[in-house]
Design an enzyme around this catalytic site. Structure first.
Site, PDB file in Angstrom:
ATOM      1  N   TYR A 187      60.010  75.510  44.360  1.00 18.89           N
ATOM      2  CA  TYR A 187      60.373  76.313  45.538  1.00 18.89           C
ATOM      3  C   TYR A 187      60.417  77.809  45.213  1.00 18.89           C
ATOM      4  CZ  TYR A 187      61.709  71.908  47.774  1.00 18.89           C
ATOM      5  OH  TYR A 187      61.709  70.644  48.306  1.00 18.89           O
TER       6      TYR A 187
ATOM      7  N   LYS B 160      58.724  63.488  36.541  1.00 15.63           N
ATOM      8  CA  LYS B 160      57.464  62.745  36.466  1.00 15.63           C
ATOM      9  C   LYS B 160      56.720  63.178  35.204  1.00 15.63           C
ATOM     10  CE  LYS B 160      54.929  61.214  39.735  1.00 15.63           C
ATOM     11  NZ  LYS B 160      54.946  59.734  39.747  1.00 15.63           N
TER      12      LYS B 160
ATOM     13  N   ASP C 115      65.847  67.396  46.186  1.00 14.03           N
ATOM     14  CA  ASP C 115      65.875  67.614  47.626  1.00 14.03           C
ATOM     15  C   ASP C 115      65.616  66.288  48.350  1.00 14.03           C
ATOM     16  OD1 ASP C 115      65.851  68.824  50.069  1.00 14.03           O
ATOM     17  OD2 ASP C 115      64.013  69.980  49.769  1.00 14.03           O
TER      18      ASP C 115
END
Ligand code: NAD
Length: 369
Positions: free
Chosen positions: A143, A194, A251
């Site tokens: 972000y 990940k 989020d």
């Protein structure tokens, strides 16, 4: 008795003042009963601050937030202010607080009160007794990463770019918050990324593993890929104690975990900054819900998310675990006794007002204390 606990209330817009008022009553109760004393100040944030001062957060309010030990915020925003220029929008007030207080760790508990286990969309046996918390990194990652933007390609097509980027320091400081938290709970952490497809995930896993070995070997650490974590949250959420993850995955996963519990009106949160020399962190506590313009001013809102945010404040800012538990037990008892605002009332149940819910919680608190 210590009286150095400085709280700033920022009730904000819509239902914010109604629900924050009920949390403030709990503070007043502790004060009056001489269980603990607080120095409470109040200021404006969001649309109401814009209406009064032409800005969603004055410098004085920002300073008061930085001076306080903990901030309790209600909610910001509403249709009245939707068309303001970007810099004056109510949300800018909240974002400025988060930025200037350097709040990098967002704590979102998912706790199912027994009386509400049937309000979840999942089966009772999957969610009953659920008590977990997600620690989300809040100020880094995709972000905020550079480069970002949309560019036009030579052939006329366009390209959108965002960059997932984490440094050692950013990973270690949020992981440290999560490990400390786990120590006070079930001593289990699941670190989620990940690493199978992202280098930032590889770094995340390596740094969390290193920190664990160096300082937190007493806490059990496991790792999970984010896609599997999403599945596990709906398959068997009770396997988790503390999840720590990055901004993007946090989020999504925290909203997923939140819905295991039923209503937005029940969900508290905390955002923490770096610890100062005395070990105290800047902290902002707020319900997850927004300003709910559809029910604002009608004494209909559920104040429990705000009251439970206050319980988090007692626990994390003031080390008042017993009092935090007392508040949570009072909420549980009020619910068990059938107290329901509209958002959590099942068919056939009577609905009570915001203030009546506050009365019930205070009544239970009195019985418990
Ligand atoms: P919202 O959370 O305000 O409301 C969503 C729905 O849930 C509404 O039907 C509302 O009535 C209900 N609801 C929310 N809180 C409740 C409570 N405590 N008790 C009973 N019912 C409750 O989300 P929205 O409608 O998407 O947004 C409304 C405004 O709030 C917008 O201006 C948005 O920008 C703002 N917002 C602010 C925050 C914040 O301050 N942190 C967060 C989300 C949205």
């Amino acid at each position: 008795m210590a009286s150095n606990r400085k709280i700033l209330l920022l009730p904000g817009d819509g239902i914010g003042p109604e629900v924050t008022r009920q949390a403030a009553r709990v503070i007043e109760y502790f004060d009056k009963r001489r269980i603990a004393s607080f120095e409470v100040k109040e200021d404006l944030v969001g649309g109401v601050a814009f209406d009064r001062h032409g800005t969603p957060l004055t410098e004085a309010a920002m300073k008061a937030a930085l001076d306080a030990d903990a901030v309790l915020l209600g909610a910001v925003g509403g249709p009245k202010w939707d068309n303001l220029p970007f810099a004056q929008k109510p949300e800018r007030g909240l974002l400025r607080l988060r930025k200037d207080m350097e709040l990098f760790a967002n704590l979102r508990p998912a706790f199912v009160f027994d009386a509400l286990a049937d309000a979840s969309t999942l089966k009772r046996e999957v969610v009953a007794g659920l008590d977990m918390i997600i620690v989300r990194e809040l100020t880094g990652g995709i972000y905020f990463g550079e480069p970002r933007g949309i560019s036009t390609l030579p052939g006329g097509g366009r390209r959108g770019i965002n960059t997932q980027v984490y440094t050692t320091d950013e990973i270690v400081r949020v992981a440290r918050v999560a490990f400390e938290l786990a120590r006070k709970r079930g001593k289990r952490i699941c670190s989620v990324e990940k690493a199978n497809v992202m280098e930032s995930g590889v770094l995340w896993r390596e740094e969390v593993t290193k920190l664990h070995a160096a300082e937190y070997a007493d806490v059990q650490l496991t790792h999970m890929y984010a896609d599997n974590c999403a599945m596990q949250l709906v398959r068997n959420p009770k396997q988790f104690d503390v999840i720590v993850t990055d901004n993007l995955f946090g989020d999504i996963l925290s909203d997923c975990a939140a819905m295991l519990t039923g209503s937005l009106g029940m969900l508290p949160s905390a955002s923490l900054g770096a610890a100062d020399k005395g070990g105290r962190r800047k902290a902002l506590y707020e319900p997850v819900h927004g300003s709910a313009p559809d029910i604002a001013g009608k004494n209909l809102a559920n104040p429990l998310a705000s009251i439970l945010s206050l319980a988090m404040m007692l626990r994390y800012s003031f080390d008042m675990e017993d009092e935090a538990k007392l508040v949570e037990q009072a909420v549980a008892k009020a619910l068990a006794g059938g107290a329901r605002t509209g958002d959590i009332a099942q068919a056939g149940m009577s609905r009570i007002s915001t203030t009546a819910m506050g009365d019930r919680v205070l009544g239970e608190l009195q019985k418990l204390a």
